[in-house]
Write an enzyme that holds these catalytic residues in place. Sequence first.
Site, mmCIF file in Angstrom:
data_model
loop_
_atom_site.group_PDB
_atom_site.id
_atom_site.type_symbol
_atom_site.label_atom_id
_atom_site.label_comp_id
_atom_site.label_asym_id
_atom_site.label_seq_id
_atom_site.Cartn_x
_atom_site.Cartn_y
_atom_site.Cartn_z
ATOM 1 N N ASP A 67 0.818 -1.218 0.000
ATOM 2 C CA ASP A 67 0.000 0.000 0.000
ATOM 3 C C ASP A 67 0.847 1.261 0.000
ATOM 4 O OD1 ASP A 67 0.863 -0.498 2.619
ATOM 5 O OD2 ASP A 67 -1.116 -1.121 3.283
ATOM 6 N N ASN A 136 -7.516 -2.994 14.524
ATOM 7 C CA ASN A 136 -8.914 -3.229 14.140
ATOM 8 C C ASN A 136 -9.066 -4.421 13.191
ATOM 9 O OD1 ASN A 136 -7.888 -2.270 11.743
ATOM 10 N ND2 ASN A 136 -9.287 -0.531 11.547
ATOM 11 N N HIS A 138 -7.408 -4.833 10.275
ATOM 12 C CA HIS A 138 -7.166 -4.594 8.836
ATOM 13 C C HIS A 138 -5.904 -5.316 8.377
ATOM 14 C CE1 HIS A 138 -4.731 -0.596 9.554
ATOM 15 N NE2 HIS A 138 -3.931 -1.619 9.528
ATOM 16 N N GLU A 143 -9.933 -2.121 5.447
ATOM 17 C CA GLU A 143 -10.464 -1.795 6.764
ATOM 18 C C GLU A 143 -11.772 -2.547 7.006
ATOM 19 O OE1 GLU A 143 -8.641 -0.162 8.684
ATOM 20 O OE2 GLU A 143 -7.840 1.705 7.837
HETATM 21 C C1 F6R Z 1 1.353 -1.534 6.142
HETATM 22 C C2 F6R Z 1 0.009 -2.115 6.208
HETATM 23 C C3 F6R Z 1 -0.754 -2.174 7.483
HETATM 24 C C4 F6R Z 1 0.088 -2.556 8.691
HETATM 25 C C5 F6R Z 1 -0.746 -2.559 9.963
HETATM 26 C C6 F6R Z 1 0.107 -2.807 11.194
HETATM 27 O O1 F6R Z 1 1.885 -1.624 4.841
HETATM 28 O O2 F6R Z 1 -0.498 -2.524 5.199
HETATM 29 O O3 F6R Z 1 -1.819 -3.090 7.344
HETATM 30 O O4 F6R Z 1 0.652 -3.824 8.487
HETATM 31 O O5 F6R Z 1 -1.395 -1.333 10.107
HETATM 32 O O6 F6R Z 1 0.968 -1.723 11.378
HETATM 33 P P1 F6R Z 1 2.098 -1.753 12.482
HETATM 34 O O7 F6R Z 1 3.062 -2.806 12.074
HETATM 35 O O8 F6R Z 1 2.711 -0.386 12.428
HETATM 36 O O9 F6R Z 1 1.440 -2.057 13.777
#
Ligand code: F6R
Length: 243
Positions: A67, A136, A138, A143
Amino acid sequence: MKVHILKNEAAVALAVATRVTRLLAERPSAVLGLPTGNTPVRLYAELRRRHRLGKIDFSKASTFNLDEFWGLPWTHPASYRAFMEEHLFQHVNLAPRRIHFLNGMAKSAAAECAGYEAAIQRAGGLDLMILGIGTNGHIGFNEPAPSLTADTHLARLAPATRRSNAYLFDGRQGAVPPTALSMGAGTILRSRAVILMATGASKAGAVRAAVHGQVTSRMPASLLQLHRDVELVLDQAAAGGLR
Ligand code: F6R
């Protein structure tokens, strides 16, 4: 789903780095799907270390990141591209033409997303998708919602996601772009293998729901239950809610 519960964050990073090292040894031209965020920081540090020691060769590998913020250029220090440059790309021998990234400044989001799906197909599909998980539930920027989009798309970020990304923008949640380009749930599920990494107690609820809960778009990580080759690599804190 195979669940591995390891002692701490460092052990999670080592285990996933070993999986990547083995994959590239067996299949040097492997296609990797990569996440950003706090969770993979140690993984990338370990991959850099192994590369310095000559233990891993990326020269024939391809990468596709999950992303990117919509509206941020790659030169912006908070872009996910900048994160990847800092943590991995500048330090290993990936061929620049085999590094694939969604362009948050593209003229047309739809064309950018369609082009990304086509590039993944041309590369032969993802061999290994490495994921983090949001508090959450995702994955990527898919989401929780009444329905999910299968392919790469322009996604609206949940307030919780903008909050947890505020650290990239000097703590200002309002500065976090409201939308991002993201691989879709189908893009992720089409990968031949998936590893989800989670560390820390803040992820325990989402991990529990993803593993033990119903398969629902309200908990996007639960969709991984539908895939035949998914491994969750967790530290003890993230595994705290598992039965
Ligand atoms: C990042 C992504 C997100 C993260 C998720 C966890 O490229 O796609 O889904 O993997 O938000 O983020 P952290 O590792 O910062 O807790």
